[in-house]
Design a protein around this motif. Structure first.
Motif, PDB file in Angstrom:
ATOM      1  N   LEU A   1       0.846  -1.130   0.011  1.00  0.00           N
ATOM      2  CA  LEU A   1       0.094   0.180   0.002  1.00  0.00           C
ATOM      3  C   LEU A   1       0.861   1.145   0.106  1.00  0.00           C
ATOM      4  O   LEU A   1       1.928   1.257   0.563  1.00  0.00           O
ATOM      5  CB  LEU A   1      -0.716  -0.152   1.261  1.00  0.00           C
ATOM      6  CG  LEU A   1      -1.750  -1.144   1.442  1.00  0.00           C
ATOM      7  CD1 LEU A   1      -2.415  -1.019   2.909  1.00  0.00           C
ATOM      8  CD2 LEU A   1      -2.567  -1.576   0.250  1.00  0.00           C
TER       9      LEU A   1
ATOM     10  N   GLY B   1      -0.079   5.368   0.673  1.00  0.00           N
ATOM     11  CA  GLY B   1      -1.013   6.279   1.048  1.00  0.00           C
ATOM     12  C   GLY B   1      -2.437   5.476   1.676  1.00  0.00           C
ATOM     13  O   GLY B   1      -3.522   6.157   1.307  1.00  0.00           O
ATOM     14  N   GLY B   2      -2.285   4.271   1.862  1.00  0.00           N
ATOM     15  CA  GLY B   2      -3.219   3.568   2.384  1.00  0.00           C
ATOM     16  C   GLY B   2      -4.015   2.787   1.270  1.00  0.00           C
ATOM     17  O   GLY B   2      -5.314   2.252   1.653  1.00  0.00           O
ATOM     18  N   GLU B   3      -3.653   2.975  -0.171  1.00  0.00           N
ATOM     19  CA  GLU B   3      -4.151   2.444  -1.135  1.00  0.00           C
ATOM     20  C   GLU B   3      -3.390   1.165  -1.797  1.00  0.00           C
ATOM     21  O   GLU B   3      -2.195   1.455  -1.854  1.00  0.00           O
ATOM     22  CB  GLU B   3      -4.739   3.366  -2.198  1.00  0.00           C
ATOM     23  CG  GLU B   3      -5.861   4.380  -1.665  1.00  0.00           C
ATOM     24  CD  GLU B   3      -6.366   5.268  -2.697  1.00  0.00           C
ATOM     25  OE1 GLU B   3      -5.688   5.083  -3.970  1.00  0.00           O
ATOM     26  OE2 GLU B   3      -7.191   6.057  -2.298  1.00  0.00           O
ATOM     27  N   LYS B   4      -3.773   0.370  -2.207  1.00  0.00           N
ATOM     28  CA  LYS B   4      -3.130  -0.646  -3.286  1.00  0.00           C
ATOM     29  C   LYS B   4      -2.465   0.208  -4.261  1.00  0.00           C
ATOM     30  O   LYS B   4      -2.948   1.158  -4.950  1.00  0.00           O
ATOM     31  CB  LYS B   4      -4.121  -1.739  -3.798  1.00  0.00           C
ATOM     32  CG  LYS B   4      -3.284  -2.647  -4.397  1.00  0.00           C
ATOM     33  CD  LYS B   4      -4.432  -3.627  -5.209  1.00  0.00           C
ATOM     34  CE  LYS B   4      -3.529  -4.789  -6.036  1.00  0.00           C
ATOM     35  NZ  LYS B   4      -4.401  -5.611  -6.601  1.00  0.00           N
TER      36      LYS B   4
ATOM     37  N   ASP C   1      -1.174  -7.196   4.436  1.00  0.00           N
ATOM     38  CA  ASP C   1      -1.164  -5.970   3.734  1.00  0.00           C
ATOM     39  C   ASP C   1       0.196  -4.955   4.584  1.00  0.00           C
ATOM     40  O   ASP C   1       0.204  -5.161   5.804  1.00  0.00           O
ATOM     41  CB  ASP C   1      -2.229  -5.087   3.623  1.00  0.00           C
ATOM     42  CG  ASP C   1      -3.194  -5.619   2.881  1.00  0.00           C
ATOM     43  OD1 ASP C   1      -2.960  -6.707   1.927  1.00  0.00           O
ATOM     44  OD2 ASP C   1      -4.495  -5.338   2.819  1.00  0.00           O
TER      45      ASP C   1
ATOM     46  N   SER D   1       2.168  -0.896   4.320  1.00  0.00           N
ATOM     47  CA  SER D   1       2.619   0.454   3.678  1.00  0.00           C
ATOM     48  C   SER D   1       3.839   0.796   3.500  1.00  0.00           C
ATOM     49  O   SER D   1       4.758   0.422   4.508  1.00  0.00           O
ATOM     50  CB  SER D   1       1.699   1.281   4.679  1.00  0.00           C
ATOM     51  OG  SER D   1       0.192   1.172   4.521  1.00  0.00           O
TER      52      SER D   1
ATOM     53  N   SER E   1       6.763   3.839   2.867  1.00  0.00           N
ATOM     54  CA  SER E   1       6.877   5.289   2.856  1.00  0.00           C
ATOM     55  C   SER E   1       8.415   5.455   2.794  1.00  0.00           C
ATOM     56  O   SER E   1       9.245   4.776   3.257  1.00  0.00           O
ATOM     57  CB  SER E   1       6.424   5.762   4.084  1.00  0.00           C
ATOM     58  OG  SER E   1       7.299   5.529   5.204  1.00  0.00           O
TER      59      SER E   1
END
Length: 262
Positions: A39, A41-44, A80, A82, A84
C-alpha cells in the motif's frame, strides 16, 4: 511444494489450478500461501492512479540489499503493508548503517589494530560471552521455525537479535580499554573472537535477504577458506558455536551501507 500467490487470486490458485493439475495427472502444491498487498497512502499500488513505485527508484538510492531487507522485515509477510520513503530511510540509517554495518566495521578494525589482522582464539569465557553464545543458538532455532511457517519477517527479527546483542556486548566489554593493559590481553582475545564468531553467524543468517552485504562481510572475515562459500552454509547449523577458526586473517571492509545524503 509451496505455491505463493497474491491474495486476490487465491480462488483460482487454490481451487481451479489444483483441479487442472490433478486432471492432468500432475502433483498439486502441498500448500498455497496468499500474500498481502503493498500500500501507498493507504491504497493498493495502482498504475492508473499513479501510485506505483518502480523498484529501481528505491534500489538506485538505497541498493538492492536494503530493498530486500525493508520489504521482508518492515512488513509482516502475508499481510498488507504500507510503504513510505521516510520509514525506509530511517530504518536504513538506524538498523542497517548504524546497527549492522557499523558493528561489522568496528570489529574488523579492532582485529586489524590489536592483532595485526589475525583473529585471536577464545580463552576462558564468562557470563557475558555465554549470553552471546546462547543468543546465537536461540536466534537460529527461532529463525528456522519461522521460515517453516513462511514468517520471513520473524526469521529476520530472530537473526537481528544477534546484531543487537553484539552491539551491547562490545559497548559493555570495551575492547579498546582492554587493549591498553597487557594483563587484559587474554580477555581482549576472547571478546574479539566472540564478536567475529557472532558476525559469522549474522552473515549466514542474513545472506538470503542481503546477499551482497553479507558476501562482503564473509570475505572480509576471511572465513571462506575454512568454511567454504557463504551460499553453501546451512541455516540449520549456523547457530552452532565455534565454527570460526582462530588465526584466519581479516581484510579491509568498506562500509556495508554507505551514508546517504538527504
Amino acid at each position: 511444494a509451496i505455491h505463493i500467490v497474491g491474495k486476490d487470486i487465491a480462488r483460482f490458485h487454490a481451487v481451479i489450478w489444483p483441479a487442472m493439475l490433478m486432471a492432468a495427472g500432475l502433483q498439486p502444491p502441498r500448500r498455497v500461501y496468499g500474500h498481502g498487498w503493498l500500500l501507498v497512502g493507504g491504497e493498493k499500488m495502482s498504475k492508473s492512479k499513479l501510485t506505483g513505485i518502480a523498484p529501481h527508484q528505491i534500489t538506485d538510492v538505497f541498493g538492492s540489499d536494503a530493498f530486500r531487507y525493508y520489504f521482508m522485515s518492515a512488513i509482516n509477510f502475508g499481510q498488507d503493508g504500507s510503504f513510505s520513503w521516510e520509514d525506509l530511510s530511517a530504518r536504513y540509517q538506524s538498523e542497517l548503517a548504524n546497527g549492522f554495518g557499523n558493528l561489522a566495521s568496528r570489529v574488523i578494525a579492532m582485529i586489524s589494530r590489536y592483532f595485526e589482522d589475525a583473529v585471536p582464539g577464545a580463552n576462558e569465557m564468562n557470563d557475558a560471552d555465554a549470553v552471546i553464545v546462547d543468543t546465537v543458538a536461540k536466534a537460529f532455532q527461532n529463525a528456522n521455525a519461522a521460515i517453516d511457517k513462511l514468517a520471513i519477517h520473524d526469521a529476520i527479527k530472530s537473526v537481528w537479535t544477534i546484531v543487537d546483542a553484539l552491539n551491547l556486548y562490545i559497548t559493555e566489554q570495551e575492547p579498546w580499554v582492554l587493549a591498553k593493559e597487557d594483563a587484559d590481553r587474554a580477555r581482549l582475545e576472547t571478546v574479539l573472537y566472540t564478536a567475529v564468531e557472532g558476525l559469522r553467524a549474522i552473515a549466514v543468517g542474513l545472506s538470503p535477504i542481503m546477499p551482497d552485504a553479507t558476501q562482503k562481510l564473509w570475505s572480509a572475515l576471511g572465513v571462506g577458506e575454512a568454511l567454504g562459500n557463504l551460499r553453501d552454509q546451512h541455516l540449520s547449523r549456523a547457530g552452532d558455536w565455534g565454527q570460526t577458526p582462530a588465526g584466519i586473517r581479516v581484510s579491509a571492509l568498506d562500509a556495508l551501507f554507505p551514508r546517504i545524503e538527504e
